[in-house]
Design a protein around this motif. Structure first.
Motif: not given
Length: 117
Positions: A18-36
């Motif tokens: 889960v910690l690895e997921y948190l470390e990696r998720i933003q890079d998956t969002l950036d190309p689609f202009h996703g933001r928390f």
């Protein structure tokens, strides 16, 4: 029109995956202009019950939200979360700035009574 990815996560565990997921998720969002917009803070329950936490991610539109979720980059990390946290995830289109719930009520009333505009 903006769209949102919303998750209701229960039984959160801080497993290394889960910690690895948190470390990696933003890079998956950036190309689609996703933001928390919301990312798991404590919730104040004012009606009913809410076991767990909430996540809300904003996208420019539903097409971007769908493309992000289906992307190879996100699919690669998805199991890091789903193997350790139970939850529900939905993608939903937002409403425009001029949204008026009274107009929705008129449409729903017409549907209920069989009337047409």
């Amino acid at each position: 029109m903006p769209a949102y990815g919303s998750a209701h996560l229960r039984d959160r565990r801080h497993h290394p995956d889960v910690l690895e997921y948190l470390e990696r998720i933003q890079d998956t969002l950036d190309p689609f202009h996703g933001r928390f917009l919301i990312h798991g803070p404590p919730t104040e329950v004012v009606e009913g019950s809410w076991p767990g936490s909430m996540v809300l991610i904003e996208f420019p539109g539903l097409a971007e939200a769908r493309a992000w979720y289906a992307s190879p980059a996100y699919q690669e990390i998805l199991r890091l979360r789903t193997d350790h946290i139970d939850g529900d995830v939905v993608l939903v289109e937002g409403v425009g700035s001029g949204y008026d719930p009274r107009e929705r009520a008129v449409k729903l009333r017409a549907e209920t009574t069989g009337e047409r505009d």
